[in-house]
Write a protein that holds these residues in place. Structure first.
Motif, PDB file in Angstrom:
ATOM      1  N   ARG A 584     -19.957  12.146 -21.172  1.00  0.00           N
ATOM      2  CA  ARG A 584     -21.333  11.675 -21.391  1.00  0.00           C
ATOM      3  C   ARG A 584     -22.341  12.525 -20.628  1.00  0.00           C
ATOM      4  O   ARG A 584     -23.450  12.087 -20.328  1.00  0.00           O
ATOM      5  N   ASN A 585     -21.920  13.745 -20.299  1.00  0.00           N
ATOM      6  CA  ASN A 585     -22.812  14.750 -19.689  1.00  0.00           C
ATOM      7  C   ASN A 585     -23.376  14.330 -18.341  1.00  0.00           C
ATOM      8  O   ASN A 585     -24.497  14.705 -17.986  1.00  0.00           O
ATOM      9  N   ASN A 586     -22.611  13.561 -17.597  1.00  0.00           N
ATOM     10  CA  ASN A 586     -22.992  13.239 -16.229  1.00  0.00           C
ATOM     11  C   ASN A 586     -22.517  14.395 -15.344  1.00  0.00           C
ATOM     12  O   ASN A 586     -21.328  14.571 -15.121  1.00  0.00           O
ATOM     13  N   GLU A 587     -23.443  15.204 -14.855  1.00  0.00           N
ATOM     14  CA  GLU A 587     -23.102  16.478 -14.221  1.00  0.00           C
ATOM     15  C   GLU A 587     -22.564  16.331 -12.808  1.00  0.00           C
ATOM     16  O   GLU A 587     -21.841  17.214 -12.331  1.00  0.00           O
ATOM     17  N   ASN A 588     -22.928  15.285 -12.103  1.00  0.00           N
ATOM     18  CA  ASN A 588     -22.475  15.091 -10.725  1.00  0.00           C
ATOM     19  C   ASN A 588     -21.944  13.667 -10.573  1.00  0.00           C
ATOM     20  O   ASN A 588     -22.662  12.700 -10.831  1.00  0.00           O
ATOM     21  N   VAL A 589     -20.694  13.554 -10.136  1.00  0.00           N
ATOM     22  CA  VAL A 589     -20.076  12.240  -9.981  1.00  0.00           C
ATOM     23  C   VAL A 589     -19.340  12.173  -8.658  1.00  0.00           C
ATOM     24  O   VAL A 589     -18.623  13.112  -8.282  1.00  0.00           O
ATOM     25  N   ALA A 590     -19.552  11.077  -7.955  1.00  0.00           N
ATOM     26  CA  ALA A 590     -18.754  10.761  -6.765  1.00  0.00           C
ATOM     27  C   ALA A 590     -18.409   9.279  -6.886  1.00  0.00           C
ATOM     28  O   ALA A 590     -19.307   8.441  -6.996  1.00  0.00           O
ATOM     29  N   ALA A 591     -17.132   8.945  -6.916  1.00  0.00           N
ATOM     30  CA  ALA A 591     -16.706   7.566  -7.141  1.00  0.00           C
ATOM     31  C   ALA A 591     -15.570   7.194  -6.204  1.00  0.00           C
ATOM     32  O   ALA A 591     -14.828   8.070  -5.732  1.00  0.00           O
ATOM     33  N   PHE A 592     -15.446   5.909  -5.937  1.00  0.00           N
ATOM     34  CA  PHE A 592     -14.322   5.442  -5.126  1.00  0.00           C
ATOM     35  C   PHE A 592     -13.864   4.086  -5.649  1.00  0.00           C
ATOM     36  O   PHE A 592     -14.613   3.355  -6.295  1.00  0.00           O
ATOM     37  N   GLU A 593     -12.600   3.772  -5.355  1.00  0.00           N
ATOM     38  CA  GLU A 593     -12.041   2.467  -5.691  1.00  0.00           C
ATOM     39  C   GLU A 593     -11.091   2.048  -4.587  1.00  0.00           C
ATOM     40  O   GLU A 593     -10.296   2.852  -4.110  1.00  0.00           O
ATOM     41  N   ILE A 594     -11.183   0.775  -4.214  1.00  0.00           N
ATOM     42  CA  ILE A 594     -10.208   0.168  -3.302  1.00  0.00           C
ATOM     43  C   ILE A 594      -9.464  -0.884  -4.114  1.00  0.00           C
ATOM     44  O   ILE A 594     -10.053  -1.853  -4.582  1.00  0.00           O
ATOM     45  N   GLY A 595      -8.170  -0.671  -4.328  1.00  0.00           N
ATOM     46  CA  GLY A 595      -7.422  -1.573  -5.183  1.00  0.00           C
ATOM     47  C   GLY A 595      -5.958  -1.653  -4.809  1.00  0.00           C
ATOM     48  O   GLY A 595      -5.472  -0.890  -3.958  1.00  0.00           O
ATOM     49  N   THR A 596      -5.256  -2.557  -5.466  1.00  0.00           N
ATOM     50  CA  THR A 596      -3.838  -2.794  -5.185  1.00  0.00           C
ATOM     51  C   THR A 596      -2.971  -1.970  -6.125  1.00  0.00           C
ATOM     52  O   THR A 596      -3.264  -1.837  -7.312  1.00  0.00           O
ATOM     53  N   ILE A 597      -1.907  -1.410  -5.565  1.00  0.00           N
ATOM     54  CA  ILE A 597      -0.899  -0.724  -6.367  1.00  0.00           C
ATOM     55  C   ILE A 597       0.437  -1.442  -6.167  1.00  0.00           C
ATOM     56  O   ILE A 597       0.635  -2.137  -5.161  1.00  0.00           O
ATOM     57  N   PHE A 598       1.343  -1.274  -7.126  1.00  0.00           N
ATOM     58  CA  PHE A 598       2.559  -2.090  -7.157  1.00  0.00           C
ATOM     59  C   PHE A 598       3.783  -1.203  -7.364  1.00  0.00           C
ATOM     60  O   PHE A 598       3.757  -0.268  -8.165  1.00  0.00           O
ATOM     61  N   PHE A 599       4.873  -1.536  -6.650  1.00  0.00           N
ATOM     62  CA  PHE A 599       6.099  -0.743  -6.749  1.00  0.00           C
ATOM     63  C   PHE A 599       7.284  -1.656  -7.047  1.00  0.00           C
ATOM     64  O   PHE A 599       7.418  -2.742  -6.478  1.00  0.00           O
ATOM     65  N   ASN A 600       8.144  -1.188  -7.922  1.00  0.00           N
ATOM     66  CA  ASN A 600       9.342  -1.934  -8.294  1.00  0.00           C
ATOM     67  C   ASN A 600      10.444  -1.615  -7.291  1.00  0.00           C
ATOM     68  O   ASN A 600      11.076  -0.569  -7.360  1.00  0.00           O
ATOM     69  N   ASN A 601      10.673  -2.527  -6.353  1.00  0.00           N
ATOM     70  CA  ASN A 601      11.718  -2.312  -5.344  1.00  0.00           C
ATOM     71  C   ASN A 601      12.834  -3.344  -5.466  1.00  0.00           C
ATOM     72  O   ASN A 601      13.503  -3.667  -4.505  1.00  0.00           O
ATOM     73  N   HIS A 602      13.017  -3.896  -6.677  1.00  0.00           N
ATOM     74  CA  HIS A 602      14.067  -4.912  -6.871  1.00  0.00           C
ATOM     75  C   HIS A 602      15.442  -4.362  -6.540  1.00  0.00           C
ATOM     76  O   HIS A 602      16.328  -5.093  -6.111  1.00  0.00           O
ATOM     77  N   HIS A 603      15.625  -3.064  -6.762  1.00  0.00           N
ATOM     78  CA  HIS A 603      16.938  -2.489  -6.499  1.00  0.00           C
ATOM     79  C   HIS A 603      17.292  -2.529  -5.023  1.00  0.00           C
ATOM     80  O   HIS A 603      18.442  -2.376  -4.646  1.00  0.00           O
ATOM     81  N   GLU A 604      16.278  -2.754  -4.172  1.00  0.00           N
ATOM     82  CA  GLU A 604      16.529  -2.824  -2.742  1.00  0.00           C
ATOM     83  C   GLU A 604      16.816  -4.254  -2.287  1.00  0.00           C
ATOM     84  O   GLU A 604      16.943  -4.525  -1.106  1.00  0.00           O
ATOM     85  N   GLY A 605      16.902  -5.167  -3.228  1.00  0.00           N
ATOM     86  CA  GLY A 605      17.271  -6.543  -2.895  1.00  0.00           C
ATOM     87  C   GLY A 605      16.082  -7.465  -2.700  1.00  0.00           C
ATOM     88  O   GLY A 605      16.263  -8.655  -2.480  1.00  0.00           O
ATOM     89  N   THR A 607      12.970  -9.836  -3.692  1.00  0.00           N
ATOM     90  CA  THR A 607      12.758 -10.721  -4.838  1.00  0.00           C
ATOM     91  C   THR A 607      11.426 -10.463  -5.516  1.00  0.00           C
ATOM     92  O   THR A 607      11.251 -10.809  -6.671  1.00  0.00           O
ATOM     93  N   LEU A 608      10.481  -9.889  -4.811  1.00  0.00           N
ATOM     94  CA  LEU A 608       9.166  -9.636  -5.377  1.00  0.00           C
ATOM     95  C   LEU A 608       8.820  -8.152  -5.282  1.00  0.00           C
ATOM     96  O   LEU A 608       9.289  -7.459  -4.385  1.00  0.00           O
ATOM     97  N   PRO A 609       7.998  -7.656  -6.183  1.00  0.00           N
ATOM     98  CA  PRO A 609       7.564  -6.261  -6.086  1.00  0.00           C
ATOM     99  C   PRO A 609       6.759  -6.035  -4.813  1.00  0.00           C
ATOM    100  O   PRO A 609       6.200  -6.965  -4.226  1.00  0.00           O
ATOM    101  N   GLU A 610       6.702  -4.796  -4.397  1.00  0.00           N
ATOM    102  CA  GLU A 610       5.937  -4.427  -3.214  1.00  0.00           C
ATOM    103  C   GLU A 610       4.500  -4.131  -3.622  1.00  0.00           C
ATOM    104  O   GLU A 610       4.252  -3.400  -4.581  1.00  0.00           O
ATOM    105  N   GLU A 611       3.558  -4.703  -2.893  1.00  0.00           N
ATOM    106  CA  GLU A 611       2.142  -4.478  -3.167  1.00  0.00           C
ATOM    107  C   GLU A 611       1.507  -3.754  -1.981  1.00  0.00           C
ATOM    108  O   GLU A 611       1.733  -4.119  -0.832  1.00  0.00           O
ATOM    109  N   LYS A 612       0.724  -2.729  -2.299  1.00  0.00           N
ATOM    110  CA  LYS A 612      -0.005  -1.998  -1.262  1.00  0.00           C
ATOM    111  C   LYS A 612      -1.448  -1.841  -1.710  1.00  0.00           C
ATOM    112  O   LYS A 612      -1.736  -1.798  -2.902  1.00  0.00           O
ATOM    113  N   GLU A 613      -2.321  -1.733  -0.707  1.00  0.00           N
ATOM    114  CA  GLU A 613      -3.709  -1.440  -1.031  1.00  0.00           C
ATOM    115  C   GLU A 613      -3.970   0.035  -0.820  1.00  0.00           C
ATOM    116  O   GLU A 613      -3.472   0.644   0.132  1.00  0.00           O
ATOM    117  N   SER A 614      -4.745   0.598  -1.727  1.00  0.00           N
ATOM    118  CA  SER A 614      -5.005   2.026  -1.700  1.00  0.00           C
ATOM    119  C   SER A 614      -6.496   2.253  -1.885  1.00  0.00           C
ATOM    120  O   SER A 614      -7.188   1.430  -2.494  1.00  0.00           O
TER     121      SER A 614
END
Length: 810
Positions: A584-605, A607-614
């Motif tokens: 959309r021809n926006n020539e200069n952009v600076a952006a940030f996000e603080i949010g949760t990311i999720f990892f499948n660690n069931h194989h490690e025993g 019961t719930l996925p691992e959640e981290k904030e990034s």
């Protein structure tokens, strides 16, 4: 749920206008979507009788009719209808009349459509013959026999009589929004129960008494076996003989149409009518096609195929529940019947089924088959098993009333585990405390009785037993809500919340706010993106196959491929935002996000996925390079009290440009990564500018943050500075040199400042010049030249020993 008000009044008396009715129902907790007033825009449409039909002289598809509308002379109307015959009674729109429409493909108009006389191919026409859709009914509800032409009336009504009066078309239909926790309201009786409770009126139930004049025993014709009692809680059945398949009377068709269903024939219409009335889906089988006279409720075999009533062959999975006879499946339980057992015009004996199927089972089957019906939409929310028998009896009673067949005595009813009403204890003072009111126990009991709940009162406690149809009444707070909504939300006092709220936000919340404020002040805009993402995003950023971020959590019921996994990094979402801005021809952009990311660690025993904030920050545009983002990042981290981070070059991070990427370390812990995005990644996102991005572990930042400020008095004694221009190998990092200087500078070294990095002809190949200013100061005295030189020499020795760094020769 479409609720025709005239039909509702059969169960409870409501003597208020439609506006008052809607207002009161809303205040008692019944949300409504719309109110449609049928018959309001119908004027000068009368009953007419076709006297003659002649061919049009100049049009093959038109005919000229003479219509008796009760006037002195018949009127002439030209029409293209092909389903009319002499002697038919039809709705006639006279000259100057008004109909709701739609007309000739035009949409329905709120103000209606005016009909005027005119000429069709040179022949005068003084009105119009009307179809059901032109009188305001949607195509999907018009009876099968009328859906492709003029509405042929089923009785000889007085000629010239208003069609609105003749067919009782004036009706208000309220569309209620039924929340998933109130499946009992997906029925006329359920909404009547709510209405009676709201207006404190009596509630009457339909007549279910059957005369059962049929000869023979039902058990000689049919038996039922439930092989999956967890999936089928009850199966009730009755048999009707001497069945006569014909059109339903107008009153029954009319109610179905107003409720959003198309009339088919009397047997199908009765089963649909009872489903709308009780909320219990019903089904009728032609008993000739129930092989062996035996009904089995069992699951399908993997890959089994079955043709449903709509003529579609469907492939079944092994966990789908079916209704079977001794040879094959005859229905998909709770969803749709089979073509191999449907009611035919010559059907004489039918089996009426009233069953209760598991909500989870029906929901899963309906979703997998992509087949949602009125029955499945009710079963998937939960239905009281105790309705099955009453609904069967009601179907049979209507069959008797309409002279559509003869009901056999008795019934087959397999009910492995009867559902009993469960009592719940509620506290009078607790209800008053939560609602902020002061009702007596007697007033609360009166409200419960209006809802057909039984009560026992002892002191401050009322033991309440709700009817089994109220599947949502489980704990005390559910009964608090019932008292509140029937007392009237509009009558609840406005009070400030009370409680022992301890001081404000947590450390994490405060640091999150500080982070957002700081990044916004640095010129970045906050974005928020979905946690459900496409797995293709990881391919787009060229994430390695063995990377931790590939351990995604797959959703069991995704809306689509683009939202089928939980995100493990914020970078793909960030690049989507950058790409959208760039396009959309926006020539200069600076952006940030603080949010949760999720990892499948069931194989490690776990019961719930691992959640981290990034936290992810990205920039592109004029002067938005690696150093610009590093400067923003340094200021951001300093604000959190995380100072003097180390930036360690990284070469093998596929997302970033080789040689322009670094991991970020603090306190010997990696907290994130920063780099210019790889050209191939930018190309995939169609970003035509150099872009820089960083992602940090926000949980670690919170853990290591220290925003506490300490006061230090201004220095009383002067500082001494020394400039060091060092020749070092190209591979030596500035941060390593700084670390050595600080480690050996002792207490006298106050600050180290880099002021120059030089590469040129004066230096040997593979080397560079790095220049620092070292500031020395003592808090209790003025330093001497000898003291400073001693420390300075010590630093030079350490630099030479550890990094082979020497003073640059001019």
């Amino acid at each position: 749920m479409l609720v025709p008000i005239q039909w509702l009044k059969e169960y409870t008396k409501v003597d208020v206008d439609i506006d008052q009715f809607c207002d009161r129902m809303i205040m008692s907790g019944s949300n409504l979507e719309t109110v449609e007033l049928f018959g309001e825009n119908i004027e000068k449409v009368v009953v007419g009788k076709i006297l003659s039909i002649d061919k049009h002289p100049d049009a093959d598809k038109l005919v000229i009719t003479k219509i008796d509308v009760g006037a002195e002379e018949p009127i002439q109307i030209v029409t293209g209808a092909s389903n009319i015959a002499v002697g038919n009674y039809v709705p006639v729109a006279l000259h100057g009349s008004k109909i709701p429409g739609p007309l000739h493909g035009q949409p329905k108009k709120p103000e209606g459509v005016t009909i005027k006389k005119g000429k069709l191919r040179g022949v005068e026409s003084f009105g119009m013959l009307c179809s059901a859709s032109e009188l305001g009914f949607e195509d999907k509800v018009i009876p099968v026999v009328h859906k492709d032409g003029i509405w042929i009336l089923d009785e000889e009504y007085p000629l010239g009589m208003s069609i609105v009066e003749a067919l009782n078309l004036k009706e208000a239909v309220v569309d209620f929004e039924i929340t998933p926790n109130r499946p009992d309201c997906l029925s006329m009786i359920g909404m009547a129960r709510e209405t009676a409770a709201t207006f404190d009126t009596e509630l009457s139930y339909p007549d279910t008494h059957c005369e059962e004049k049929g000869e023979g025993k039902i058990k000689d014709l049919i038996s039922v076996e439930i092989k999956e009692p967890d999936l089928c809680k009850r199966y009730a059945a009755k048999v009707v003989t001497n069945v006569k398949i014909k059109q339903s009377p107008w009153w029954l068709q009319q109610r179905l149409m107003y409720a959003g269903m198309r009339p088919i024939n009397n047997i199908v219409d009765i089963t649909n009518y009872v489903m709308l009335e009780y909320g219990q889906p019903m089904h009728a089988f032609d008993i000739r096609n129930v092989k062996g006279g035996k009904i089995y409720v069992d699951t399908a075999k993997e890959g089994e195929t079955f043709t449903t009533l709509d003529g579609t062959e469907r492939k079944l999975a092994e966990n789908m529940l079916l209704i079977k006879d001794e040879q094959r499946a005859i229905a998909i339980a709770g969803v749709m019947g089979g073509q191999n057992s449907e009611i035919q015009p010559d059907t004489q004996t039918i089996l009426i089924e009233g069953a209760n199927f598991s909500a989870d089972s029906v929901r899963s089957t309906s979703k997998k088959l992509g087949l949602r019906t009125e029955a499945s939409s009710r079963f998937e929310k939960g239905i009281d098993p105790n309705l099955a028998e009453k609904a069967c009896e009601r179907v049979c009673r209507l069959i008797e009333l309409l002279d559509a067949g003869t009901v056999l005595k008795g019934a087959v009813d397999v009910y492995p585990k009867r559902k009993e009403a469960e009592a719940v204890k509620v506290r009078v003072d607790r209800i008053n405390h939560i609602l902020g009111i002061d009702l007596s126990a007697k007033e609360m009991i009166d409200i419960f009785h209006r809802l057909e709940m039984k009560t026992m009162h002892l002191g401050n406690t009322i033991t309440v037993t709700p009817p089994t149809v109220r599947l949502d009444m489980e704990t005390e707070i559910d009964f608090v809500e019932e008292v509140g909504r029937l007392y009237g939300y509009d009558r609840l006092p406005m009070t400030l919340p009370k409680g022992n709220c301890e001081a404000g936000k947590t450390k994490k919340q405060l640091l999150r706010d500080l982070s957002k404020e700081t990044l916004t002040a640095l010129g970045a805009c906050e974005i928020q993106t979905y946690s459900f993402v496409s797995p293709k995003g990881l391919d787009s950023i060229q994430m390695a196959d063995d990377a931790e971020g590939r351990k995604v959590i797959k959703l069991l019921n995704p809306l689509g491929e683009d939202t089928s996994v939980m995100r493990t990094t914020l970078i793909p979402n960030m690049l989507d935002v950058l790409a959208r801005n760039y396009s959309r021809n926006n020539e200069n952009v600076a952006a940030f996000e603080i949010g949760t990311i999720f990892f499948n660690n069931h194989h490690e025993g776990d019961t719930l996925p691992e959640e981290k904030e990034s936290v992810c920050i990205a920039v592109y545009g004029l002067d938005k390079d690696f150093l610009a983002l590093k400067g923003m990042l340094t200021e951001f981290l300093n604000k959190l009290g995380i100072c003097e981070c180390r930036y360690i070059p990284e070469e093998k991070v596929e997302t970033f440009h080789p040689g322009r990427c670094a991991s970020i370390e603090y306190d010997c812990t990696e907290i994130g990564i920063i780099g210019e995005l790889h050209p191939d990644v930018l190309e995939k996102y169609e970003i035509g500018a150099r872009a820089v991005c960083c992602e940090l572990n926000f949980d670690l930042l919170i853990e290591k943050a220290n925003t506490e400020k300490f006061y230090r008095p201004l220095p009383k004694y002067p500082a001494m500075t020394r400039d060091l221009a060092l020749t070092v190998n190209e591979g030596n990092c500035v941060c390593d040199l700084e670390s050595i200087i600080k480690a050996h500078g002792g207490e006298l070294l106050e600050k180290v400042t880099l002021f120059d990095v030089y590469r040129g002809k004066q230096l040997a190949c593979g080397t560079k010049s790095v220049a620092f200013t070292l500031t020395y100061r003592a808090a209790d005295r003025t330093l001497t030249e000898e003291e400073v030189s001693k420390v300075n020499n010590k630093i030079l020795v350490a630099l030479k020993e550890e990094c082979h760094a020497v003073l640059r020769e001019m």
